[in-house]
Design a protein around this motif. Structure first.
Motif, short mmCIF file in Angstrom:
data_model
loop_
_atom_site.label_atom_id
_atom_site.label_comp_id
_atom_site.label_asym_id
_atom_site.label_seq_id
_atom_site.Cartn_x
_atom_site.Cartn_y
_atom_site.Cartn_z
N LEU A 86 0.77 -1.33 0.02
CA LEU A 86 0.01 0.05 0.00
C LEU A 86 0.75 1.10 -0.24
CD1 LEU A 86 -2.54 -1.02 2.68
CD2 LEU A 86 -2.94 -0.87 0.13
N GLY A 87 2.14 1.26 0.70
CA GLY A 87 2.81 2.31 0.86
C GLY A 87 4.30 2.03 1.23
N LEU A 88 5.15 2.91 1.11
CA LEU A 88 6.32 2.73 1.44
C LEU A 88 7.00 3.86 2.33
CD1 LEU A 88 7.98 1.62 -1.93
CD2 LEU A 88 7.43 -0.02 -0.04
N THR A 89 8.20 3.80 3.13
CA THR A 89 9.11 5.04 3.52
C THR A 89 10.34 4.68 2.68
OG1 THR A 89 8.00 5.07 5.73
CG2 THR A 89 10.19 6.20 5.31
N VAL A 90 10.60 5.62 1.89
CA VAL A 90 12.07 5.56 1.08
C VAL A 90 12.72 6.55 1.67
CG1 VAL A 90 12.90 5.65 -1.04
CG2 VAL A 90 10.60 4.49 -0.66
N ILE A 91 14.30 6.17 1.67
CA ILE A 91 15.24 7.31 1.83
C ILE A 91 15.82 7.79 0.35
CG2 ILE A 91 17.39 8.06 2.93
CD1 ILE A 91 15.02 7.31 4.64
N THR A 92 15.73 9.01 0.05
CA THR A 92 15.95 9.38 -1.42
C THR A 92 17.59 9.59 -1.27
OG1 THR A 92 16.15 11.66 -1.16
CG2 THR A 92 13.93 10.65 -1.78
N PRO A 93 18.40 9.44 -2.68
CA PRO A 93 19.82 9.71 -2.67
C PRO A 93 20.35 11.00 -2.16
CG PRO A 93 18.80 8.80 -4.95
CD PRO A 93 17.89 9.28 -4.04
#
Length: 366
Positions: free
Chosen positions: A73-80
């Motif tokens: 359903l969703g994510l937590t992402v650390i961007t570059p």
């Protein structure tokens, strides 16, 4: 990410949960077993949920429950560049903005680092019926699957092992089966519905030459029936000691599965290599375990060529070079053939999100 191993939230009423990326599939299912729920995506290994999201994993239950694409359903992402981005929500659908969640699902770590995943959960079925049916020919086994799907039979799992894979399994696990193409099936539902489904599948199998239909309702009996499938990789490796296994997969529309599989089987025989076939055939996906001597340049080249032709054949049938193994390095050669101008858009997106190329560099994009 293996120390990001906490289950953060379980919501039984909403049939969802939030986990850190290092939580494994088996650990999650052990955590929620007592509340009558389970996470259905089963790639055949105790993979991490973050890894499964990153590779858009699939597996044996996909024919009924879908892949990671349908279950995230969703994510937590650390961007570059270090931002923390939360995509999606707990809602089952949304028309608000770009679908960032599914930009990252299957990106194989090339766009950012997934740290948390919001997952759909499913109720544990009241009844689970396992079954095995053997066929005198590959055509009969595939035909039975296609007919079952066309009649809307509610299969939870349907796996195909060809006669070479069955030979390996029988020798490795001491099983009492014939060395012929075999379907391994599972039905989920109520006791009455699973019984009806099994009876209908028996009729379909018989119409396609299938016999020796065995089934089990207790989990321990079902595990026994499925032993040949569960140990398939180990069995293949024991079939030719000293050989390496070039595992590859492809996926085609169900309508193209019979022709594609039969052409692939003929190609294997012509190559002179041993390459057992295992298929998640309920969704058109199949795997080859191509056995070869890595110290023999000519044999290695034949194995590479067989894997290459298998991918291009699947694309030619309207399918994909990989249903679930992913691209990595080995299948970059097929990306432009499969996606055409779409590759330019993928590369533009990669450049925009990761301008310094620090996220899993060299993967996926030609």
């Amino acid at each position: 990410m293996n120390r990001f191993d906490k289950v953060l939230q379980i919501s039984p009423e909403a049939l969802d949960c939030r986990v850190q990326a290092g939580v494994t599939r088996e650990a999650l299912n052990a955590h929620i077993r007592d509340i009558g729920l389970f996470f259905p995506v089963d790639p055949g290994a105790n993979a991490s949920i973050g890894g499964m999201a990153s590779t858009r994993a699939s597996g044996t239950n996909a024919v009924r429950y879908g892949t990671m694409r349908e279950n995230v359903l969703g994510l937590t992402v650390i961007t570059p560049d270090g931002r923390i981005v939360r995509t999606g929500s707990r809602a089952r659908k949304s028309s608000a903005g770009l679908d960032l969640t599914h930009v990252y699902i299957g990106s194989e770590g090339t766009l950012g680092v997934i740290t948390e995943i919001q997952l759909k959960l499913s109720g544990v079925p009241e009844s689970i019926m396992a079954a095995v049916c053997q066929f005198p020919s590959l055509e009969g086994a595939i035909g039975a699957v296609v007919t079952a799907l066309q009649t809307n039979l509610k299969l939870a799992r349907v796996e195909l092992l060809d006669e070479v894979q069955m030979r390996a399994a029988i020798r490795y696990s001491g099983l009492d089966y014939f060395e012929v193409p075999t379907l391994f099936l599972e039905f989920h539902g109520t006791p009455s519905s699973t019984r009806e489904e099994v009876e209908l599948m028996q009729t379909i199998a018989s119409d396609h030459g299938g016999g020796g239909f065995l089934f089990a309702q207790r989990p321990e009996d079902g595990n026994g029936l499925w032993k040949a499938r569960h140990n398939s990789y180990q069995a293949v490796m024991a079939l030719a000691p000293g050989k390496a296994n070039m595992g590859t997969d492809a996926c085609v529309p169900i309508s193209a599965l019979p022709a594609c599989l039969l052409e692939t089987k003929a190609d294997i025989l012509a190559s002179g290599l041993m390459a057992p076939i295992v298929g998640h055939v309920g969704d058109g996906n199949f795997h080859l375990g191509i056995l070869f001597d890595p110290n023999d340049a000519e044999e290695t080249a034949r194995a590479e060529a067989l894997a290459f032709r298998t991918a291009r054949r699947a694309i030619g049938f309207g399918g994909t070079c990989s249903g679930e193994h992913g691209v990595g390095l080995h299948k970059i050669a097929h990306m432009e053939t499969e996606h055409g101008e779409g590759i330019a858009l993928m590369k533009s997106l990669k450049s925009a999100l990761d301008p310094n190329g620090i996220m899993n560099p060299g993967k996926i994009y030609p």
